[in-house]
Write a protein that holds these residues in place. Structure first.
Motif, PDB file in Angstrom:
ATOM      1  N   ILE A   1       0.834  -1.214   0.000  1.00  0.00           N
ATOM      2  CA  ILE A   1       0.000   0.000   0.000  1.00  0.00           C
ATOM      3  C   ILE A   1       0.864   1.257   0.000  1.00  0.00           C
ATOM      4  N   LEU A   2       1.921   1.254   0.823  1.00  0.00           N
ATOM      5  CA  LEU A   2       2.760   2.444   0.949  1.00  0.00           C
ATOM      6  C   LEU A   2       3.544   2.743  -0.330  1.00  0.00           C
ATOM      7  N   ALA A   3       3.985   1.701  -1.036  1.00  0.00           N
ATOM      8  CA  ALA A   3       4.785   1.925  -2.251  1.00  0.00           C
ATOM      9  C   ALA A   3       4.019   2.741  -3.294  1.00  0.00           C
ATOM     10  N   PRO A   4       2.806   2.340  -3.707  1.00  0.00           N
ATOM     11  CA  PRO A   4       2.083   3.169  -4.689  1.00  0.00           C
ATOM     12  C   PRO A   4       1.645   4.516  -4.128  1.00  0.00           C
ATOM     13  N   LEU A   5       1.369   4.600  -2.805  1.00  0.00           N
ATOM     14  CA  LEU A   5       0.957   5.880  -2.226  1.00  0.00           C
ATOM     15  C   LEU A   5       2.079   6.914  -2.305  1.00  0.00           C
ATOM     16  N   PHE A   6       3.295   6.511  -1.987  1.00  0.00           N
ATOM     17  CA  PHE A   6       4.430   7.431  -2.092  1.00  0.00           C
ATOM     18  C   PHE A   6       4.705   7.805  -3.547  1.00  0.00           C
ATOM     19  N   LYS A   7       4.460   6.865  -4.457  1.00  0.00           N
ATOM     20  CA  LYS A   7       4.610   7.181  -5.874  1.00  0.00           C
ATOM     21  C   LYS A   7       3.540   8.188  -6.317  1.00  0.00           C
ATOM     22  N   MET A   8       2.331   8.056  -5.769  1.00  0.00           N
ATOM     23  CA  MET A   8       1.265   9.011  -6.077  1.00  0.00           C
ATOM     24  C   MET A   8       1.641  10.398  -5.567  1.00  0.00           C
ATOM     25  N   LEU A   9       2.255  10.441  -4.381  1.00  0.00           N
ATOM     26  CA  LEU A   9       2.691  11.723  -3.826  1.00  0.00           C
ATOM     27  C   LEU A   9       3.745  12.361  -4.715  1.00  0.00           C
ATOM     28  N   GLU A  10       4.672  11.546  -5.191  1.00  0.00           N
ATOM     29  CA  GLU A  10       5.691  12.047  -6.124  1.00  0.00           C
ATOM     30  C   GLU A  10       5.037  12.565  -7.403  1.00  0.00           C
ATOM     31  N   ALA A  11       4.019  11.849  -7.882  1.00  0.00           N
ATOM     32  CA  ALA A  11       3.334  12.244  -9.109  1.00  0.00           C
ATOM     33  C   ALA A  11       2.627  13.578  -8.950  1.00  0.00           C
ATOM     34  N   MET A  12       2.086  13.852  -7.755  1.00  0.00           N
ATOM     35  CA  MET A  12       1.412  15.130  -7.512  1.00  0.00           C
ATOM     36  C   MET A  12       2.381  16.297  -7.669  1.00  0.00           C
ATOM     37  N   PHE A  13       3.589  16.125  -7.165  1.00  0.00           N
ATOM     38  CA  PHE A  13       4.598  17.185  -7.322  1.00  0.00           C
ATOM     39  C   PHE A  13       4.967  17.358  -8.786  1.00  0.00           C
ATOM     40  N   ASP A  14       5.041  16.227  -9.523  1.00  0.00           N
ATOM     41  CA  ASP A  14       5.357  16.322 -10.958  1.00  0.00           C
ATOM     42  C   ASP A  14       4.281  17.103 -11.713  1.00  0.00           C
ATOM     43  N   LEU A  15       3.022  16.923 -11.323  1.00  0.00           N
ATOM     44  CA  LEU A  15       1.928  17.627 -11.999  1.00  0.00           C
ATOM     45  C   LEU A  15       1.914  19.126 -11.693  1.00  0.00           C
ATOM     46  N   LEU A  16       2.486  19.498 -10.554  1.00  0.00           N
ATOM     47  CA  LEU A  16       2.506  20.920 -10.179  1.00  0.00           C
ATOM     48  C   LEU A  16       3.644  21.685 -10.838  1.00  0.00           C
ATOM     49  N   VAL A  17       4.663  20.961 -11.320  1.00  0.00           N
ATOM     50  CA  VAL A  17       5.824  21.629 -11.916  1.00  0.00           C
ATOM     51  C   VAL A  17       5.448  22.510 -13.107  1.00  0.00           C
ATOM     52  N   PRO A  18       4.663  22.028 -14.120  1.00  0.00           N
ATOM     53  CA  PRO A  18       4.302  22.908 -15.247  1.00  0.00           C
ATOM     54  C   PRO A  18       3.539  24.165 -14.815  1.00  0.00           C
ATOM     55  N   VAL A  19       2.727  24.065 -13.748  1.00  0.00           N
ATOM     56  CA  VAL A  19       1.981  25.227 -13.256  1.00  0.00           C
ATOM     57  C   VAL A  19       2.929  26.290 -12.734  1.00  0.00           C
ATOM     58  N   VAL A  20       3.949  25.839 -11.974  1.00  0.00           N
ATOM     59  CA  VAL A  20       4.933  26.781 -11.431  1.00  0.00           C
ATOM     60  C   VAL A  20       5.743  27.407 -12.552  1.00  0.00           C
ATOM     61  N   VAL A  21       6.122  26.582 -13.549  1.00  0.00           N
ATOM     62  CA  VAL A  21       6.879  27.097 -14.699  1.00  0.00           C
ATOM     63  C   VAL A  21       6.048  28.135 -15.458  1.00  0.00           C
ATOM     64  N   ALA A  22       4.756  27.843 -15.641  1.00  0.00           N
ATOM     65  CA  ALA A  22       3.871  28.802 -16.316  1.00  0.00           C
ATOM     66  C   ALA A  22       3.790  30.110 -15.530  1.00  0.00           C
ATOM     67  N   HIS A  23       3.746  30.001 -14.196  1.00  0.00           N
ATOM     68  CA  HIS A  23       3.720  31.198 -13.360  1.00  0.00           C
ATOM     69  C   HIS A  23       4.995  32.010 -13.530  1.00  0.00           C
ATOM     70  N   ILE A  24       6.138  31.325 -13.599  1.00  0.00           N
ATOM     71  CA  ILE A  24       7.404  32.045 -13.784  1.00  0.00           C
ATOM     72  C   ILE A  24       7.392  32.827 -15.090  1.00  0.00           C
ATOM     73  N   ILE A  25       6.870  32.193 -16.171  1.00  0.00           N
ATOM     74  CA  ILE A  25       6.850  32.852 -17.492  1.00  0.00           C
ATOM     75  C   ILE A  25       5.841  33.993 -17.520  1.00  0.00           C
ATOM     76  N   ASN A  26       4.630  33.698 -17.036  1.00  0.00           N
ATOM     77  CA  ASN A  26       3.547  34.680 -17.144  1.00  0.00           C
ATOM     78  C   ASN A  26       3.676  35.852 -16.179  1.00  0.00           C
ATOM     79  N   VAL A  27       4.246  35.579 -14.996  1.00  0.00           N
ATOM     80  CA  VAL A  27       4.317  36.631 -13.967  1.00  0.00           C
ATOM     81  C   VAL A  27       5.740  37.131 -13.759  1.00  0.00           C
ATOM     82  N   GLY A  28       6.636  36.186 -13.397  1.00  0.00           N
ATOM     83  CA  GLY A  28       7.997  36.602 -13.048  1.00  0.00           C
ATOM     84  C   GLY A  28       8.748  37.219 -14.200  1.00  0.00           C
ATOM     85  N   ILE A  29       8.781  36.473 -15.339  1.00  0.00           N
ATOM     86  CA  ILE A  29       9.540  36.974 -16.494  1.00  0.00           C
ATOM     87  C   ILE A  29       8.818  38.147 -17.149  1.00  0.00           C
ATOM     88  N   ALA A  30       7.478  38.038 -17.280  1.00  0.00           N
ATOM     89  CA  ALA A  30       6.715  39.124 -17.922  1.00  0.00           C
ATOM     90  C   ALA A  30       6.856  40.439 -17.157  1.00  0.00           C
TER      91      ALA A  30
END
Length: 581
Positions: A16-45
């Protein structure tokens, strides 16, 4: 899966713990493009260096936490996979130990070795990958699609089309390759059997100069395996280019549709980058999922082969010890062994190996068994310890039907030295203790003395602690035979069977061995299988076999007068009119 589940239950937490920790890792992976988009749209702009640094710090933090989650998931997945595979391997080995000789003959040694090693390793690898990826990859695929809808609904429809197309490709290839992997594993059995036969018979091969022919035979079998692996490999190899093509077409569609949205001000450039990142994530995860499916296909094929052995039930059933011990505790029968019209046919054999054999042996008697090659001598004595069950007729041991004896008691009362000598790696002491774990030092030396092995053991530097290499490579043929006879004697059986186990001994040692056997306790019944009439001529009775049938029964002198086959064997060894010394 029914057998694997037994051991997976012990690793429920890890599973149970093995896939749960992998799911947690996957959640961080899904948030990366959002943060990158924020950097482009807000920080760099807005040229806000502080916002860019904070966002980059968040990315680094997510990477560290994701890495820790990945390591933790890998630990629990490996623990569950290795532990379950270890338990399955133990179960398979224990089950093989319970199989009768008939099942072992039918299945074959080489395929059992393959299933216990290669197949279970495939199951272990498949389970490991399954626990790590079976939730992570689908979660990222559908999570990326959901995140794409939060950015732009119209462009996200490209994901809705792309994902089903990729699924058809992946699962279609899986459906084709799954049965093919099973065939490939079957061809591996042939390779294992070929290699085992060649390595065990290397002396014979070299003696007859057959190295070239055997190499060609191995190359032919190896070529069939390679051909099968290449064929299924080519089909599996279609997965990556097809999936990459579909995903890249999807990316092109996102860039085309996204550029128009940016021009009209509906979408910012950071959103396009995020959508492309999500499509790339889908590509990576689907490739991982494809590899997982390929590995799982092989693992399921291998698991099926393992379960096929575990589902093989032995036809030889033994009663419970508690029931039989009550019956035999007061055994007072005069007969040691009684064969009542016994016949034997091996599995898948066309003809009977033994036909209508009847004889009676009293306790303490010595019985000689002789006959031509293939006459059924070994088959007959293998029925006494119940390695095989008679096809018809009945065998009585110490006054009771042999099927009423439990396995442990039967093996304790019957000691056998096989025709093919087998010693095990370890020491001389450890080999003797296989016959009787509780044997004392004196009992072991007495057994060696009776087996005419004391002299060569005394000459060894370490004595009983002398190392024995695998298969007894550091012992001569005669030494191995005497050691195996001592191993049977130290058990102190009531019935001792020597199946042509003195063939490597010289006549003097053979005579000394027969003299020692005569001095065994009076209740020990001895069966001597031999090609030499000199080895059995002093037996109380001699059974002559011919093509699985009884050709003669009596003493040496009686058989010389009444049995032509025995007389021919005797005269072929000593000449007409001569006598053995």
């Amino acid at each position: 899966m029914k057998y694997l589940k037994i051991y997976l239950k012990d690793y429920k937490r890890d599973s149970i713990l093995a896939p749960l920790f992998k799911m947690l890792e996957a959640m961080f992976d899904l948030l990366v493009p959002v943060v990158v988009a924020h950097i482009i749209n807000v920080g760099i702009a807005n040229q806000d260096r502080g916002d860019i640094l904070r966002s980059c710090g968040i990315l680094v933090l997510m990477a560290i936490v994701g890495l820790c989650c990945s390591f933790t998931a890998q630990y629990f997945a490996a623990r569950a996979a290795i532990g379950s595979a270890t338990g399955l391997r133990h179960m398979l080995f224990a089950h093989i130990q319970k199989l009768g000789f008939s099942e072992m003959d039918t299945i074959g040694t080489s395929t059992l070795i393959t299933r216990m090693t290669s197949d279970i390793n495939q199951v272990q690898n498949g389970l490991n990958l399954f626990l790590r990826l079976f939730l992570r990859s689908p979660f990222i695929v559908f999570g990326a699609m959901v995140m794409a809808f939060t950015i732009n609904v119209k462009i996200a429809l490209i994901f809705v089309v792309t994902i089903p197309v990729l699924s058809v490709i992946i699962f279609g290839i899986m459906a084709i390759t799954s049965p093919l992997y099973k065939k490939v594993q079957g061809k591996l059995d042939v390779i294992t059997g070929n290699a085992r036969e060649n390595l065990s018979g290397i002396r014979v091969i070299r003696a007859f100069g057959r190295e070239k022919q055997e190499t060609e035979n191995f190359s032919r079998a190896n070529g069939e395996l390679v051909k099968g692996q290449l064929f299924v490999g080519r089909i599996s190899a279609l997965m990556n280019p097809l999936t990459y093509s579909v995903v890249n077409i999807g990316i092109i569609a996102i860039l085309w549709a996204g550029s128009r949205s940016v021009d009209t001000g509906v979408l910012m450039s950071g959103g396009i980058v995020a959508l492309v990142n999500y499509m790339s994530q889908i590509l990576v995860e689907l490739v991982k999922l494809a590899n997982l499916i390929v590995t799982m296909s092989r693992a399921m094929a291998s698991l099926g082969r393992v379960e096929q052995i575990l589902d093989t039930k032995t036809a030889m059933e033994f009663p419970e010890k508690t029931k039989i011990m009550e019956k035999v505790s007061g055994e007072t029968a005069e007969e040691a062994v009684y064969f009542d019209h016994v016949s034997l046919s091996y599995a898948q054999a066309g003809e009977e190996s033994l036909s209508d054999i009847s004889f009676s042996v009293k306790k303490g008697e010595t019985i000689g068994i002789i006959g031509g090659t293939g006459s059924g001598k070994s088959s007959l004595v293998h029925l006494i310890p119940r390695f095989y069950d008679a096809t018809s007729g009945e065998i009585f041991l110490l006054g009771r039907p042999i099927k009423e004896w439990d396995r442990e008691t039967l093996r304790q009362k019957v000691g056998i030295v096989m025709q093919k000598v087998q010693v095990f790696s370890g020491t001389i002491r450890s080999n003797l203790l296989m016959g009787n774990e509780g044997a004392t030092e004196e009992e072991m030396w007495q057994a060696l003395r009776d087996a005419q092995a004391e002299e060569f053991v005394r000459k060894k530097t370490e004595g009983l602690e002398e190392l024995v290499e695998q298969g007894g490579r550091n012992l001569s043929g005669g030494q191995k035979q005497r050691l195996t006879i001592a191993r049977a004697l130290v058990r102190k059986p009531e019935i001792l069977i020597l199946d042509d186990s003195s063939s490597a001994l010289d006549y003097a040692t053979d005579a000394a061995l027969r003299k020692a056997l005569k001095n065994l306790p009076s209740n020990v019944t001895v069966f001597l299988v031999s090609q030499r009439t000199s080895s059995i001529r002093h037996a109380d009775h001699i059974l002559v076999l011919d093509d699985g049938k009884t050709a003669g029964w009596g003493t040496h002198e009686e058989l010389l007068e009444s049995c032509q086959i025995y007389r021919e064997i005797y005269e072929s060894q000593y000449g007409k009119g001569e006598s053995a010394v």
